[in-house]
Design an enzyme around this catalytic site. Structure first.
Site, PDB file in Angstrom:
ATOM      1  N   PHE B 263       0.824  -1.217   0.000  1.00  0.00           N
ATOM      2  CA  PHE B 263       0.000   0.000   0.000  1.00  0.00           C
ATOM      3  C   PHE B 263       0.856   1.265   0.000  1.00  0.00           C
ATOM      4  CE2 PHE B 263      -1.835  -3.306   2.866  1.00  0.00           C
ATOM      5  CZ  PHE B 263      -2.698  -3.860   1.937  1.00  0.00           C
ATOM      6  N   THR B 491      -1.790  -7.452  -5.994  1.00  0.00           N
ATOM      7  CA  THR B 491      -2.675  -6.989  -7.056  1.00  0.00           C
ATOM      8  C   THR B 491      -2.843  -8.021  -8.162  1.00  0.00           C
ATOM      9  OG1 THR B 491      -0.707  -5.882  -7.852  1.00  0.00           O
ATOM     10  CG2 THR B 491      -2.312  -4.538  -6.698  1.00  0.00           C
ATOM     11  N   ILE B 670      -9.053  -3.720 -19.453  1.00  0.00           N
ATOM     12  CA  ILE B 670      -8.895  -4.463 -18.206  1.00  0.00           C
ATOM     13  C   ILE B 670      -8.237  -5.805 -18.545  1.00  0.00           C
ATOM     14  CG2 ILE B 670     -10.064  -5.395 -16.180  1.00  0.00           C
ATOM     15  CD1 ILE B 670     -10.315  -2.308 -16.564  1.00  0.00           C
ATOM     16  N   GLY B 743      -4.673   1.304 -15.750  1.00  0.00           N
ATOM     17  CA  GLY B 743      -4.266   1.058 -14.352  1.00  0.00           C
ATOM     18  C   GLY B 743      -5.390   1.430 -13.413  1.00  0.00           C
ATOM     19  N   GLU B 746      -5.293   2.040  -7.634  1.00  0.00           N
ATOM     20  CA  GLU B 746      -5.609   3.044  -6.618  1.00  0.00           C
ATOM     21  C   GLU B 746      -6.882   3.823  -6.935  1.00  0.00           C
ATOM     22  OE1 GLU B 746      -1.529   4.776  -5.174  1.00  0.00           O
ATOM     23  OE2 GLU B 746      -1.270   3.779  -7.101  1.00  0.00           O
TER      24      GLU B 746
END
Lengths: 339, 786
Positions: B263, B491, B670, B743, B746
């Site tokens: 993180f 991830t 994606i 991306g 976040e």
């Protein structure tokens, strides 16, 4: 953590022998060189933090055979000290006749902790005040007598508003304790001086000498609890208000048991948690309710009485209001129960 | 009483994977089995070989002052204690390093054992090394440290702070003004605007608390150092550590195959690593440190508290005329760390007059650092709360307010967004959420004792791509090995890399091996800024394309090939064959045999649009060059989403729960929808966490953290989270990079803070401008009848 001797006891006598005080001088039970260990869910934490430094640990899990039973009769509920929290929370007699006890245990800690922690250890749970738990804070009268109280003007959002003084405002964090206080339970012990029974309300001391938390003598062992039966235990609620839905200490909790007939309160039993220095019984609030027709207004009046002597220290100011609201909500819930 | 959909069971069994692996195929993690069986080895699982010694840290009990006495005598009596590092035997033997955002590698310039100086609470003041962890801990507890304490400055409003404009603290490579985007005359336009919002917003200190503790294991062999430490930046750690220890980067190897949560906390090098390396060199023995949860609050970075003033001016029909965003951020005394989210917040909506400024507030604290969506989380909380306040002031639906101010050009320089599907996201999410059934009046929706509130907010995150390298090896048997020093922070990068290779080489996943997380592999950028999927997949695709091209070229010139004479660019590798557009095909092994004798190994580099020409050279030195977001000269690239949440507030005791949320996201292509969904769900859950639970409490007198454990630093438990819905809005963006990847690591948590606060306002009529939202802030809600 510092090196310690580990001993196992299979019966009360060997436990007492192993934990017998080495000197005659009086010291607080939490500072005795020998400590009993059952679930270890608190003691090990405090040892790793270097806050508790016992030299001997006496493992009393072997006493589960003799002190791990739950027995309910028409007169009383007996709980062995080695009963695990989860065991009592799931016991059919307790679920039916003492729902507030089951609820207080179900809402405490996590499933893993409830499976390990004993009832005897649970009532001796120590405060979550970080100024106490973390020895790098220099001032804490509970950990280092005479050094002062860091919480008075520090981070004290979770601290107590009832039963405090200028020496210590640490909150008693447990859930089971307030229910025992409400129900007028007694605690049974065995010690060097023999066995005795102590009213649960008198087990914990006030903050006059903050490092002497209970009336137990060093080496004295809790063996069980006796909860007297009464017509109020079935109409009972343990309400816990907390920051998240599970696995969090209560900001304000209320253990409430009512005996109602035709809308009139014959008897009321009220314990409070999260807001007090020790497991708290709200006698004044009970007196307000006793003999009166129950309605929301009288619930508010009871809550006012419960917190009449409360004092806040900044961040925990909200507990004066939240504590009242919690009690009102618990009383309304209990009154509404179909039993 | 409101007719709200009740929470459904969230997990109904995982859907089956898509049959053919490739980019866009929903795929279970290829490392999933290793992770759940314990086969995957995390940083803390390594012990540096046989017979390691163990280190335990002693950290400071004051925030500012000097060490006046270190009494080691009691520690030395503990059996098994081998060594004690203090400033007296470390000093300048470890060299200072620059911070990550100052073209260095470190999270802080505060070198803990360089001198007797204490800069912050919990600073390392000694390292005790012993034969066992227990002896090291006991020795640490027995070390007596005496301080000369000076009055510290803790946080906002404390005495003794130094406040500087971030603009004046700009560093090399930053253009003046970069930190204060502005256009038009915001002050004048605000003064003239018929509808205004002017408010302050605060976000608290937060800590990452990854489940894997901060562990470092070091071992030396023939002058070469091996470090096992979970890292989001193995090349950065390698170069930074070499600099600190005065050795060559090639003599340092960082191994970090799996990371137990990061993180941002493992993006820059902490000071502990060099200390453990130094301890290992002194003892000539592997040394392992596993810092405690409590120590993790002060020996690594964190998200500092921020304060914002937002001024919005609008016309009565909701068009923004003025936007001013001022931000204040706490940092340490020596370091100018900042997140400066104004570069995003000033570009989100069309507005002719914009001004902004960011201030760094120096206090006696450890240096903050990256934490998931570092700039966007605090700055968008402020802006998106203010937008909701503006919608209330205008008596306008908050979705419609965003629609009126939507734009395809950012307002500061007028640069076009490469793609922006914000309103498509709002429409998809609001429909799934049932937003049309919302009644706008606060307190107007109720379910028994629960007050219900619905709120929404925009989420956005810059699309960034960085120079990266990868090596792809294809064997005659048709198996591929992909190597790149990228980072699996949870991830799912092993899987997206494998999917890219499967897509381009036409082979099944079980014939693909992916190796990551080792500084001996070709370099990859820091796993930060949500760049990894785009950066690494693009370079892997490039290497695969080279392999395809070699095989195709060999085929079209071979008379025995069905593809003889065809254009090699028209051939593809599919289903373990080489195929032409008209359906002719030959087996891969046959086609491969013409192009290579043994294995075919291709090393590729990729420098994306906007990255510096020497980006690869910098990457080998451990410096990542993230390009994109609002930093490009010719365009702006962001991913967008819309987030909706339902809160329930007890009418009497005011607990807030968030049983239902919907997020819709448009983020280009994606690669693995299954993992992307998990990532966004996790982001949404974190959003609830940040809005309702997380805060590191500070004792203002001592400038010390108070609730430094997971019993008191709350994050949601399962009981807090019920229904979490994510929706992908299709979006094609051919500009951001060859594969069109934006991306989304976040993107999922940014809007939730404001969405929850907006929902709480809707439930109670109380506007909370200071996170987290807790019971005590809601007790006074006169508008609500109990």
């Amino acid at each position: 953590m510092r090196p310690f001797l580990y001993e196992r006891a299979d019966d009360v006598q060997s436990a007492l022998r192993a934990a017998a005080p080495t000197s005659q001088t009086s010291i607080p039970p939490t500072e005795a060189s020998a400590q009993f260990i059952a679930g270890g869910t608190l003691l090990l934490d405090l040892m790793k933090l270097d806050t508790m430094r016992p030299q001997v640990l006496v493992d009393i899990n072997g006493l589960e055979r003799t002190h791990g039973q739950i027995a309910a009769t028409a007169q009383e509920l007996r709980l062995g000290a080695l009963v695990r929290m989860s065991q009592a929370a799931e016991h059919p007699d307790i679920l039916r006749d003492y729902p507030l006890i089951a609820q207080s245990l179900q809402q405490a800690a996590s499933a893993q902790l409830r499976n390990m922690a004993s009832l005897g250890g649970n009532v001796l749970q120590r405060t979550r005040c970080q100024y106490f738990r973390d020895p790098s804070w220099p001032a804490c009268n509970k950990r280092a007598p005479g050094t002062g109280c860091s919480a008075l003007e520090g981070v004290n959002r979770k601290h107590a508003v009832l039963g405090i003084n200028e020496h210590c405002i640490a909150e008693y964090p447990g859930d089971f304790g307030p229910t025992l206080a409400a129900l007028g339970a007694s605690v049974e012990t065995a010690g060097p001086g023999g066995a005795r029974s102590i009213p649960f309300e008198r087990l914990h001391n006030g903050p006059e000498v903050p490092n002497v938390e209970t009336v137990l003598a060093p080496g004295e062992l809790i063996t069980g609890f006796v909860v007297p039966a009464g017509p109020w235990t079935r109409r009972s609620v343990y309400l816990k208000v907390r920051d998240r839905q599970s696995y969090a200490f209560g900001l304000a909790t209320a253990a409430v048991a009512l005996d109602l007939s035709d809308g009139v309160v014959n008897e009321a039993r009220i314990g409070l948690g999260g807001v007090a220095y020790k497991p708290w019984r709200a006698h004044d609030a009970e007196a307000v309710l006793r003999g009166k027709p129950f309605d929301e207004a009288i619930a508010h009046a009871a809550a006012e009485a419960a917190f009449a002597g409360a004092r806040a220290h900044g961040e925990n100011e909200y507990k004066l209001d939240l504590g009242r609201r919690t009690l009102v909500r618990a009383l309304l819930q209990a009154a509404k129960l179909e039993i | 009483m409101v007719d709200s959909p009740r929470p459904q069971v969230m997990l109904q069994g995982a859907p089956p994977d898509d049959a053919r692996p490739g980019i866009g195929a929903s795929t279970s993690r290829i490392d999933g089995r290793a992770k759940v069986t314990g086969e995957a080895r995390y940083g803390s699982d390594f012990s540096g070989g046989h017979n390691p010694a163990y280190a335990f840290l002693v950290t400071s009990a004051i925030a500012r002052g000097r060490i006046t006495m270190l009494d080691e005598s009691d520690t030395r009596t503990v059996p098994g204690v081998l060594d004690i590092l203090t400033y007296r035997n470390v000093g300048d033997r470890i060299k200072p390093g620059k911070t990550f955002d100052d073209k260095g590698y470190m999270g802080t310039t505060i070198a803990p054992l360089a001198s007797d100086r204490v800069w912050h609470d919990g600073q390392i003041v000694a390292v005790v090394i012993a034969d066992t962890f227990e002896a090291a801990r006991e020795g640490a507890h027995r070390l007596k440290v005496t301080y000369a304490e000076e009055a510290p400055s803790a946080t906002f409003d404390s005495p003794g702070l130094e406040i500087v404009s971030a603009d004046s603290a700009s560093r090399e490579g930053e253009e003046p003004g970069e930190e204060k985007p502005q256009v038009g005359n915001a002050a004048q336009a605000f003064a003239a605007a018929p509808v205004k919002i002017d408010a302050f917003y605060d976000t608290p200190t937060q800590h990452h608390n990854p489940i894997e503790l901060f562990t470092t294991t070091c071992s030396w062999s023939n002058g070469k150092l091996t470090v096992w430490e979970s890292s989001q930046n193995v090349y950065g750690y390698q170069n930074g550590l070499a600099e600190q220890l005065g050795i060559e980067p090639s003599d340092v190897r960082i191994i970090s195959p799996y990371i137990g949560g990061a993180f941002g906390a493992r993006g820059s090098l902490t000071q502990r690593t060099a200390l453990i390396a130094y301890a290992s060199r002194r003892l000539n023995r592997p040394v392992k440190l596993e810092a405690t949860r409590q120590q993790g609050f002060t020996i690594a970075t964190y998200r500092a508290e921020t304060r914002h003033r937002i001024r919005l001016g609008a016309t009565p029909d909701g068009r923004l005329q003025a936007l001013t965003h001022e931000g204040w951020e706490v940092s340490s005394r020596p370091d100018n760390y900042k997140v400066a989210g104004t570069d995003a917040s000033t570009r989100l909506y069309a507005c002719p007059n914009v001004s902004s400024e960011v201030f760094i507030v120096h206090a006696d604290r450890n240096t903050p650092g990256f934490m998931r969506s570092p700039p966007e989380i605090p700055y968008l909380f402020a802006l998106e709360s203010a937008m909701d306040e503006l919608a209330v002031a205008l008596k306008m639906d908050p979705v419609e307010l965003r629609r009126i101010n939507d734009t395809q050009k950012e307002p500061i320089k007028g640069l076009p967004y490469t793609s922006r599907s914000l309103m498509q996201c709002f429409d998809a999410a609001s429909q799934a959420f049932g937003w049309s059934r919302r009644t706008p009046e606060p307190g107007s929706m109720r379910d028994g004792d629960w007050l219900i509130g619905w709120g929404c907010a925009t989420t956005m995150y810059p699309t960034q791509v960085a120079p990266a390298a990868a090596r792809v090896t294809l064997t005659p048997q048709g198996s591929a090995r992909i190597q790149s020093a990228s980072h699996e922070i949870g991830t799912g990068i092993y899987t997206v890399v494998a999917l890219t290779a499967a897509d381009r080489l036409g082979i099944p996943l079980d014939k693909i091996t992916v190796e990551l997380g080792d500084s001996e592999l070709p370099p990859a950028p820091v796993a930060g800024g949500s760049n990894s999927t785009a950066s690494v997949c693009n370079v892997v695709a490039k290497a695969c394309e080279e392999i395809r091209s070699r095989i195709a070229r060999a085929a079209v010139t071979a008379q025995d090939s069905v593809h003889f004479g065809l254009d090699p660019a028209s051939l593809t590798l599919t289903d373990e064959t080489l195929q032409s557009a008209d359906g002719r095909s030959e087996p891969l092994d046959k086609a491969f045999g013409r192009a290579a004798g043994g294995a075919m190994e291709v090393y590729a580099e990729n420098i994306p649009h906007g990255a510096p020409p020497d980006g690869m050279k910098r990457l080998y030195r451990g410096t990542s060059s993230l390009a994109g977001g609002a930093k490009l000269k010719d365009r702006i690239q962001f991913a967008f989403g819309a987030q909706f949440v339902e809160v329930r507030v007890d009418a009497r005791t005011r607990e807030v729960r968030a049983p239902r949320m919907v997020g819709a996201y448009a983020s280009g292509r994606i690669v693995n929808p299954k993992a992307a969904k998990s990532q966004l769900m996790g982001g949404q859950i974190w959003g609830i966490s940040a809005a309702l639970h997380e805060a590191t409490e500070i004792d203002r007198r001592a400038a010390r953290y108070y609730n430094d454990d997971l019993a008191e630093y709350l994050i949601p438990v399962n009981a807090d989270i019920e229904e979490v819905q994510t929706i992908f809005v299709p979006e094609e963006d051919k500009l951001v990079n060859d594969l069109g990847i934006k991306g989304l690591g976040e993107l999922g948590n940014v809007g939730l803070n404001a969405a929850v606060a907006n929902a709480v306002f809707h439930a109670t009529g109380v506007r909370i401008r200071e996170l987290p939202i807790r019971i005590e802030k809601l007790l006074d809600a006169p508008a609500i009848r109990s």
